[in-house]
Scaffold this active site. Structure first.
Site, PDB file in Angstrom:
ATOM      1  N   HIS A 132       0.847  -1.205   0.000  1.00 53.00           N
ATOM      2  CA  HIS A 132       0.000   0.000   0.000  1.00 53.00           C
ATOM      3  C   HIS A 132       0.878   1.249   0.000  1.00 53.00           C
ATOM      4  O   HIS A 132       1.363   1.687   1.042  1.00 53.00           O
ATOM      5  CB  HIS A 132      -0.910  -0.032   1.237  1.00 53.00           C
ATOM      6  CG  HIS A 132      -1.985   1.003   1.223  1.00 53.00           C
ATOM      7  ND1 HIS A 132      -3.302   0.723   1.492  1.00 53.00           N
ATOM      8  CD2 HIS A 132      -1.960   2.340   0.974  1.00 53.00           C
ATOM      9  CE1 HIS A 132      -4.029   1.825   1.411  1.00 53.00           C
ATOM     10  NE2 HIS A 132      -3.222   2.830   1.103  1.00 53.00           N
ATOM     11  N   HIS A 140       1.084   5.031  -2.366  1.00 54.51           N
ATOM     12  CA  HIS A 140       0.507   5.838  -3.450  1.00 54.51           C
ATOM     13  C   HIS A 140       1.616   6.515  -4.240  1.00 54.51           C
ATOM     14  O   HIS A 140       2.460   7.207  -3.654  1.00 54.51           O
ATOM     15  CB  HIS A 140      -0.429   6.905  -2.885  1.00 54.51           C
ATOM     16  CG  HIS A 140      -1.678   6.356  -2.255  1.00 54.51           C
ATOM     17  ND1 HIS A 140      -2.899   6.368  -2.880  1.00 54.51           N
ATOM     18  CD2 HIS A 140      -1.875   5.736  -1.059  1.00 54.51           C
ATOM     19  CE1 HIS A 140      -3.809   5.808  -2.090  1.00 54.51           C
ATOM     20  NE2 HIS A 140      -3.216   5.419  -0.972  1.00 54.51           N
ATOM     21  N   ASP A 165       1.397   9.081  -6.146  1.00 50.62           N
ATOM     22  CA  ASP A 165       1.320  10.539  -5.999  1.00 50.62           C
ATOM     23  C   ASP A 165       1.510  10.979  -4.551  1.00 50.62           C
ATOM     24  O   ASP A 165       1.411  12.161  -4.249  1.00 50.62           O
ATOM     25  CB  ASP A 165      -0.008  11.075  -6.568  1.00 50.62           C
ATOM     26  CG  ASP A 165      -1.238  10.356  -6.031  1.00 50.62           C
ATOM     27  OD1 ASP A 165      -1.142   9.164  -5.673  1.00 50.62           O
ATOM     28  OD2 ASP A 165      -2.308  10.982  -5.967  1.00 50.62           O
ATOM     29  N   GLY A 221      -9.788   7.828  -1.576  1.00 55.81           N
ATOM     30  CA  GLY A 221     -10.412   9.141  -1.439  1.00 55.81           C
ATOM     31  C   GLY A 221     -11.143   9.222  -0.109  1.00 55.81           C
ATOM     32  O   GLY A 221     -11.097   8.283   0.686  1.00 55.81           O
ATOM     33  N   HIS A 247      -9.907   0.884   0.121  1.00 52.56           N
ATOM     34  CA  HIS A 247      -9.614   1.680   1.318  1.00 52.56           C
ATOM     35  C   HIS A 247     -10.856   1.627   2.212  1.00 52.56           C
ATOM     36  O   HIS A 247     -11.919   2.120   1.816  1.00 52.56           O
ATOM     37  CB  HIS A 247      -9.368   3.138   0.951  1.00 52.56           C
ATOM     38  CG  HIS A 247      -7.979   3.453   0.522  1.00 52.56           C
ATOM     39  ND1 HIS A 247      -7.488   3.106  -0.703  1.00 52.56           N
ATOM     40  CD2 HIS A 247      -6.971   4.103   1.170  1.00 52.56           C
ATOM     41  CE1 HIS A 247      -6.235   3.536  -0.800  1.00 52.56           C
ATOM     42  NE2 HIS A 247      -5.891   4.141   0.317  1.00 52.56           N
ATOM     43  N   GLU A 299     -10.589   3.238   7.778  1.00 49.92           N
ATOM     44  CA  GLU A 299      -9.526   4.194   8.103  1.00 49.92           C
ATOM     45  C   GLU A 299     -10.174   5.380   8.823  1.00 49.92           C
ATOM     46  O   GLU A 299     -10.007   5.552  10.025  1.00 49.92           O
ATOM     47  CB  GLU A 299      -8.839   4.652   6.801  1.00 49.92           C
ATOM     48  CG  GLU A 299      -7.769   5.714   7.006  1.00 49.92           C
ATOM     49  CD  GLU A 299      -7.249   6.281   5.678  1.00 49.92           C
ATOM     50  OE1 GLU A 299      -7.931   6.142   4.648  1.00 49.92           O
ATOM     51  OE2 GLU A 299      -6.158   6.891   5.699  1.00 49.92           O
ATOM     52  N   ASP A 343       1.809   3.967   2.872  1.00 47.31           N
ATOM     53  CA  ASP A 343       0.735   4.835   2.380  1.00 47.31           C
ATOM     54  C   ASP A 343       1.332   5.975   1.531  1.00 47.31           C
ATOM     55  O   ASP A 343       1.331   5.878   0.319  1.00 47.31           O
ATOM     56  CB  ASP A 343      -0.134   5.379   3.515  1.00 47.31           C
ATOM     57  CG  ASP A 343      -1.560   5.654   3.074  1.00 47.31           C
ATOM     58  OD1 ASP A 343      -1.922   5.274   1.951  1.00 47.31           O
ATOM     59  OD2 ASP A 343      -2.331   6.249   3.860  1.00 47.31           O
TER      60      ASP A 343
HETATM   61  O1  LIG Z   1      -4.916   7.037   3.141  1.00 48.44           O
HETATM   62  C1  LIG Z   1      -5.626   7.362   2.170  1.00 48.44           C
HETATM   63  N1  LIG Z   1      -6.967   7.208   2.230  1.00 48.44           N
HETATM   64  C2  LIG Z   1      -7.777   7.507   1.190  1.00 48.44           C
HETATM   65  N2  LIG Z   1      -7.327   8.014   0.051  1.00 48.44           N
HETATM   66  C3  LIG Z   1      -5.998   8.221  -0.051  1.00 48.44           C
HETATM   67  C4  LIG Z   1      -5.109   7.908   0.964  1.00 48.44           C
HETATM   68  N3  LIG Z   1      -3.865   8.228   0.570  1.00 48.44           N
HETATM   69  C5  LIG Z   1      -3.982   8.723  -0.671  1.00 48.44           C
HETATM   70  N4  LIG Z   1      -5.270   8.728  -1.060  1.00 48.44           N
HETATM   71  C6  LIG Z   1      -5.819   9.217  -2.313  1.00 48.44           C
HETATM   72  C7  LIG Z   1      -5.176  10.517  -2.763  1.00 48.44           C
HETATM   73  C8  LIG Z   1      -4.500  10.174  -4.047  1.00 48.44           C
HETATM   74  O2  LIG Z   1      -4.553  11.247  -4.980  1.00 48.44           O
HETATM   75  C9  LIG Z   1      -5.281   8.970  -4.536  1.00 48.44           C
HETATM   76  C10 LIG Z   1      -4.593   8.089  -5.575  1.00 48.44           C
HETATM   77  O3  LIG Z   1      -3.316   7.696  -5.199  1.00 48.44           O
HETATM   78  O4  LIG Z   1      -5.548   8.272  -3.334  1.00 48.44           O
HETATM   79 ZN   LIG Z   2      -3.912   4.812   0.999  1.00 46.75          ZN
END
Ligand SMILES: O=c1[nH]cnc2c1ncn2[C@H]1C[C@H](O)[C@@H](CO)O1
Ligand SMILES: [Zn+2]
EC number: 3.5.4.4
Length: 379
Positions: free
Chosen positions: A18, A20, A22, A180, A207, A210, A299
């Site tokens: 996990h 991201h 970006d 998101g 997701h 959380e 993350d």
């Molecule tokens: O921890 C998270 N929870 C929900 N959404 C998240 C988290 N970290 C990043 N994101 C979102 C923001 C990014 O733009 C998107 C794609 O990687 O996923």
């Molecule tokens: Zn995430």
């Protein structure tokens, strides 16, 4: 006896499920790309100060405010060259940190502002990952990176992104995810995407658990059929620990443990979004003790100023974890990866276990060296 030091933690073979794309840019790369692509909204242009800004801005205690920081990273990832560079550096940085297998996710729908198509986005990121793997190999490191395509849960493109993930299956994409803001955006809004992937025998994680608790986990598993839970940390809300240490699992927690549902736990991220208040108090301690299929993840390395090694350093400090615990988490993660079973097994038997065996045996040779040193000085 085998409590690892920082150097051993870094060298230990680690598996990351996990992360991201970006959320993991080098601060200097964000600054370079903003200059090259004409992105004028960065809050800082000095890499050191920009890195500190991301960590502070993401440290609000709210998932919604945490997610606002992504406008700057996504903002500079709108060209093919930018995506190739970010993906290559991601693979390189993970390899330098001792990660041997990673599944890195991103939302293709967020990278279309510069005129790229969804397919061009996926192909640019794949090219970057292959380039990063190649650079790592030249540096004597081995890493394999697979992509997970994320759909944003507040948008309405999940089926389209699921179809995209399916088209690029065996071409660098290993699964699907939704991410998101969680509250107010239940995963059941995207059932068509999940049902499509199930019919295609494809894999996905969601997701859940959380920023929102048990109902979100329950929906992700029992309505959507998720293979893994992104975070899932709030499953502890269904576990009662008595004053005498006795433990009682509710029906959902039992199901998650019995079915070996992988939990993609991200300790530092949880501290920033308010899902946990300290490393020592993080539910990972209890979940590991109860033998849930727990895994350790980053993350967002940029927003949390972290790496896989740093996550493990925090856990070693908080729970006294040993190399055996690190191996347990790494094998758990590898078992839960979305690549074929024979490849997972080979990674466990031929890469992960030998890597830990090597580290665990180092003390034997250190002792011989110090004995010979003292013999020389005594003489
Ligand atoms: O921890 C998270 N929870 C929900 N959404 C998240 C988290 N970290 C990043 N994101 C979102 C923001 C990014 O733009 C998107 C794609 O990687 O996923
Ligand atoms: Zn995430």
């Amino acid at each position: 006896m085998n409590t690892p030091n920082s150097d051993q933690i870094r060298r230990a073979p680690k598996v990351l499920l996990h992360d991201h794309l970006d959320g993991g840019l080098r601060p200097g790369t964000v600054v370079d790309l903003a200059r090259e692509t004409g992105y004028a909204a960065l809050p800082e242009t000095d890499p050191g100060r920009l890195g500190a800004w991301f960590r502070a801005a993401a440290d609000s205690g709210s998932l919604e405010r945490y997610l606002e920081t992504f406008s700057h990273t996504v903002g500079v990832m709108q060209t093919r060259d930018a995506l190739v560079r970010v993906a290559a550096e991601c693979a390189e940085d993970l390899a330098a940190d001792g990660v041997v297998y990673a599944e890195v996710r991103y939302a293709p729908e967020q990278h279309l502002e510069g005129g790229l198509s969804l397919e061009e986005v996926v192909e640019a990121v794949n090219e970057g990952f292959r380039e990063g793997e190649r650079r790592a190999r030249e540096d004597g490191r081995r890493i394999r990176v697979g992509a997970l395509l994320t759909a944003m849960r507040h948008a309405a493109r999940a089926l389209e992104i699921a179809e995209l993930a399916n088209r690029y299956r065996d071409l660098g994409v290993v699964g699907f995810d939704i991410a998101g803001a969680e509250a107010g955006h239940p995963p059941t809004r995207h059932l068509d995407a999940f049902e499509f992937l199930k019919r295609e025998n494809n894999h996905f994680t969601i997701h859940a658990g959380e920023a929102f608790g048990l109902p979100s986990i329950w929906q992700a598993l029992q309505w959507c059929g998720a293979d893994r839970l992104g975070h899932g940390v709030r499953i502890v809300d269904d576990i009662q620990v008595g004053a005498d240490g006795s433990v009682k699992l509710g029906r959902l927690a039992s199901y998650v443990r019995d079915k070996r549902i992988p939990l993609e736990l991200c300790p530092s991220s949880n501290l920033q979004t308010g899902a946990a208040d300290s490393y020592a108090g993080h539910p990972i301690g209890l979940l590991r003790r109860l033998h849930f299929r727990a895994t350790v993840n980053t993350d967002n390395r940029l927003m949390s100023g972290t790496s896989m090694s740093r996550e493990f350093e925090h856990l070693v400090g908080a729970f006294g974890y040993t190399l055996d615990d690190m191996q347990w988490f790494s094998v758990n993660a590898m078992k839960s990866a979305f690549i074929p079973f024979d490849e997972r097994l080979a990674m466990i038997n031929d890469v992960i276990k030998p890597g830990y065996a090597e580290l665990k045996s180092e003390w034997l040779f250190r002792q011989t060296a110090s004995t010979s040193r003292s013999a020389v000085s005594d003489g």
